[in-house]
Design an enzyme around this catalytic site. Structure first.
Site, short mmCIF file in Angstrom:
data_model
loop_
_atom_site.label_atom_id
_atom_site.label_comp_id
_atom_site.label_asym_id
_atom_site.label_seq_id
_atom_site.Cartn_x
_atom_site.Cartn_y
_atom_site.Cartn_z
CG ASP A 70 -7.96 -1.32 -23.34
OD1 ASP A 70 -8.77 -1.97 -23.98
OD2 ASP A 70 -6.99 -1.79 -22.72
NE ARG B 156 -7.34 -6.17 -20.96
CZ ARG B 156 -7.34 -5.00 -21.58
NH1 ARG B 156 -6.38 -4.12 -21.32
NH2 ARG B 156 -8.27 -4.70 -22.45
N PRO C 160 0.82 -1.22 0.00
CG PRO C 160 -0.60 -1.46 1.83
CD PRO C 160 0.61 -2.04 1.19
N1 ADE Z 1 -1.18 -4.98 0.04
C1 ADE Z 1 -2.20 -4.63 0.82
N2 ADE Z 1 -2.93 -3.66 0.27
C2 ADE Z 1 -2.36 -3.37 -0.94
C3 ADE Z 1 -2.65 -2.47 -1.99
N3 ADE Z 1 -3.68 -1.64 -1.93
N4 ADE Z 1 -1.85 -2.47 -3.05
C4 ADE Z 1 -0.78 -3.30 -3.12
N5 ADE Z 1 -0.46 -4.16 -2.15
C5 ADE Z 1 -1.24 -4.22 -1.08
#
Ligand code: ADE
Length: 239
Positions: free
Chosen positions: A166, A151, A87
Site C-alpha cells: 500500500d 483488510r 473529533p
Molecule cells: N464523530 C464526529 N466526527 C468525528 C470524527 N471526525 N472522527 C471521529 N469521530 C467523530
C-alpha cells in the site's frame, strides 16, 4: 480477530458489513464482527441512553452507565483494546490501523450527540478521530476503523494486493495505473507498461510514486525509506 461495536444506530452497519471485502473476511472466519445496540444495556423503563449536560448547554450527552454495562459484558480479556470515536481523539492513520489490527479483540464505542460522559474515558484505551472535520456521529468513523483494520488481517487480501505494498506502507503515494484499451480518447498507455520488461516497469512505477508524492504530499517523503537511486531521481526533478 474479534471486533465489537457499541452504537445507538446498529442498522447503519447492515450494508457496509455485508458486502465486498468485509463480508468475505467474515464468511472466511478471518474476523468476527458484532454490533451491539447500547439501548439493550439500559434497565430503566424508557431505556434512556442520553441526558442533559450538567452545567447546561446545547445537545445531549451519552450516559456512562449503559456503556459501562455493555463493556463489562463484552470485554473478554485485559488485552482487549477499547476505542472511542470522537473529533477530540488522536488523528487516525495507517500506523494506528496496524496497531489496532494486532489486537485480539477491539471494542469501538461510536460516540454521539454532543459528547459522551467523560467518565466513559476511564474504560477507553484510545480516543480516535478520523480527521479534522465533524460528522453527525461516530458510526461512519467506526466503519472506517473496521474497514482499514480488517483488510490488514492475514488472509483478507489476496497475495497480489497485499497490504504491505500500500501507499502509506511504502511511505509513498501510488503512481498511475492503466487497463485496457491501450488508447482511449487519444490518450495512450505509457510505452514502458507494454514492454514486458519487468525491471524497467518496476523502476518506472517507483519513479511515478516518487514524483506524485513529491508533488502532492512532500511531507511523506521525509519519513519514506529511499534508496540512493530514489534520492538522485528526486534531485533530477528539481532541475
Ligand atoms: N464523530 C464526529 N466526527 C468525528 C470524527 N471526525 N472522527 C471521529 N469521530 C467523530
Amino acid at each position: 480477530m474479534r471486533i465489537d461495536i457499541l452504537t445507538l444506530f446498529p442498522s447503519m452497519f447492515v450494508g457496509p458489513f455485508d458486502t465486498s471485502m468485509l463480508k468475505k473476511a467474515k464468511d472466511n472466519l478471518l474476523v468476527e464482527i458484532y454490533v451491539h445496540d447500547i439501548r439493550e444495556y439500559t434497565f430503566d423503563k424508557h431505556r434512556v441512553v442520553d441526558d442533559y449536560p450538567y452545567g447546561g448547554g446545547p445537545g445531549m450527552v451519552m450516559k456512562a452507565e449503559p456503556i459501562y454495562t455493555a463493556i463489562g459484558d463484552i470485554k473478554k480479556d485485559l488485552r482487549t483494546k477499547v476505542v472511542l470515536t470522537t473529533p477530540q481523539g488522536r488523528v487516525y492513520n495507517q500506523e494506528l490501523a496496524w496497531e489496532l489490527a494486532r489486537t485480539e479483540q477491539l471494542i469501538i464505542i461510536a460516540g454521539h450527540y454532543e459528547g459522551v460522559d467523560e467518565r466513559v474515558t476511564e474504560l477507553v484505551d484510545e480516543e480516535i478521530s478520523i480527521g479534522d472535520y465533524v460528522l453527525t456521529g461516530g458510526e461512519i468513523p467506526a466503519m472506517v476503523l473496521v474497514d482499514s483494520v480488517v483488510r490488514l488481517l492475514p488472509g483478507v487480501l489476496g497475495g497480489e494486493e497485499a497490504a504491505e505494498d500500500d501507499s502509506f506502507a511504502t511511505g509513498l503515494l501510488e503512481g498511475p495505473q492503466y487497463t485496457r484499451p491501450e488508447v482511449f480518447e487519444g490518450m495512450s498507455v505509457p510505452e514502458v507498461l507494454l514492454s514486458g520488461h519487468h525491471a524497467n516497469i518496476a523502476r518506472w512505477r517507483r519513479e511515478q510514486a516518487l514524483r506524485r508524492t513529491k508533488e502532492r504530499r512532500p511531507d511523506l517523503l521525509e519519513k519514506a525509506i529511499l534508496s540512493q537511486q530514489d534520492i538522485d531521481f528526486l534531485k533530477k526533478l528539481e532541475d
